[in-house]
Design an enzyme around this catalytic site. Sequence first.
Site, PDB file in Angstrom:
ATOM      1  N   ASP A 151      37.169  44.927  42.252  1.00  0.00           N
ATOM      2  CA  ASP A 151      37.524  43.566  41.845  1.00  0.00           C
ATOM      3  C   ASP A 151      38.080  43.558  40.422  1.00  0.00           C
ATOM      4  O   ASP A 151      37.424  44.028  39.492  1.00  0.00           O
ATOM      5  CB  ASP A 151      36.298  42.659  41.918  1.00  0.00           C
ATOM      6  CG  ASP A 151      35.684  42.623  43.310  1.00  0.00           C
ATOM      7  OD1 ASP A 151      36.106  41.782  44.104  1.00  0.00           O
ATOM      8  OD2 ASP A 151      34.799  43.456  43.586  1.00  0.00           O
ATOM      9  N   ASP A 192      37.864  50.946  39.979  1.00  0.00           N
ATOM     10  CA  ASP A 192      37.005  49.801  40.235  1.00  0.00           C
ATOM     11  C   ASP A 192      37.730  48.940  41.268  1.00  0.00           C
ATOM     12  O   ASP A 192      38.937  49.100  41.489  1.00  0.00           O
ATOM     13  CB  ASP A 192      36.775  49.047  38.920  1.00  0.00           C
ATOM     14  CG  ASP A 192      35.953  47.787  39.120  1.00  0.00           C
ATOM     15  OD1 ASP A 192      34.913  47.863  39.789  1.00  0.00           O
ATOM     16  OD2 ASP A 192      36.372  46.733  38.609  1.00  0.00           O
TER      17      ASP A 192
END
Length: 228
Positions: free
Chosen positions: A22, A20
């Site tokens: 952020d 992922d």
Amino acid sequence: MRGKAGVSLNGKPISAVFFDLDGTLIDSAPDLIDAMRRLRAELGEPVIEMDKVGMVVSKGGRAMLRAGFPGIAEARVETLLPRYLDLYAQQIALHTRTFDGIDAVLADFDARALPWGIVTNKPERLARSVVAELGLAARSAALVGGDTLAKRKPDPEPLLHAAQLANVDATRSVYVGDDARDIEAGRAAGMRTVAAGWGYLDGEDPRDWGADIVVARPQDLVSALGLD
């Protein structure tokens, strides 16, 4: 904050690691919070504390708007979202950095010729912009944004698409994320999953997400994957 040591792939070597963005690879909260401050100022809203905005970065722009405008109606969330993202895009990497330890992890993967990529719900244009600003674009084997496909996490399709782009077997890949939907998507894609204990957890316990392992710090990731 760790589960069992090592990720088991039935005796087969890991073919790729996907992250992922952020809250997992990058700490983007400072720039997202700053964009929220500018949006409130533009609308003539009073200054408020922004701690809650930073806590929900991994849950997306709508969640951040709800935190930045307490009590906001859902219709106004949709109205403000494009302007919020535009303000963010104007200063997308002013204060954003990779989390401490991530650069060393990626350098380790590069040295091993182990492909790594990014699967995020952030709009693809914004994801590509910040990744380029941080000098990661040319090194990433795949980048899939939240609007790259018709579906987004927790659906597994973005992860499966990333595996195709990287030309790797999804079932021999690992997905690392700091939100429950990351783990849900990874498991549905047949990947082994790692819950990132260093992300924007908003009071959640990543041990509750059903990941194969929980890793407290980026520095521990290589050994947790059984690569050392």
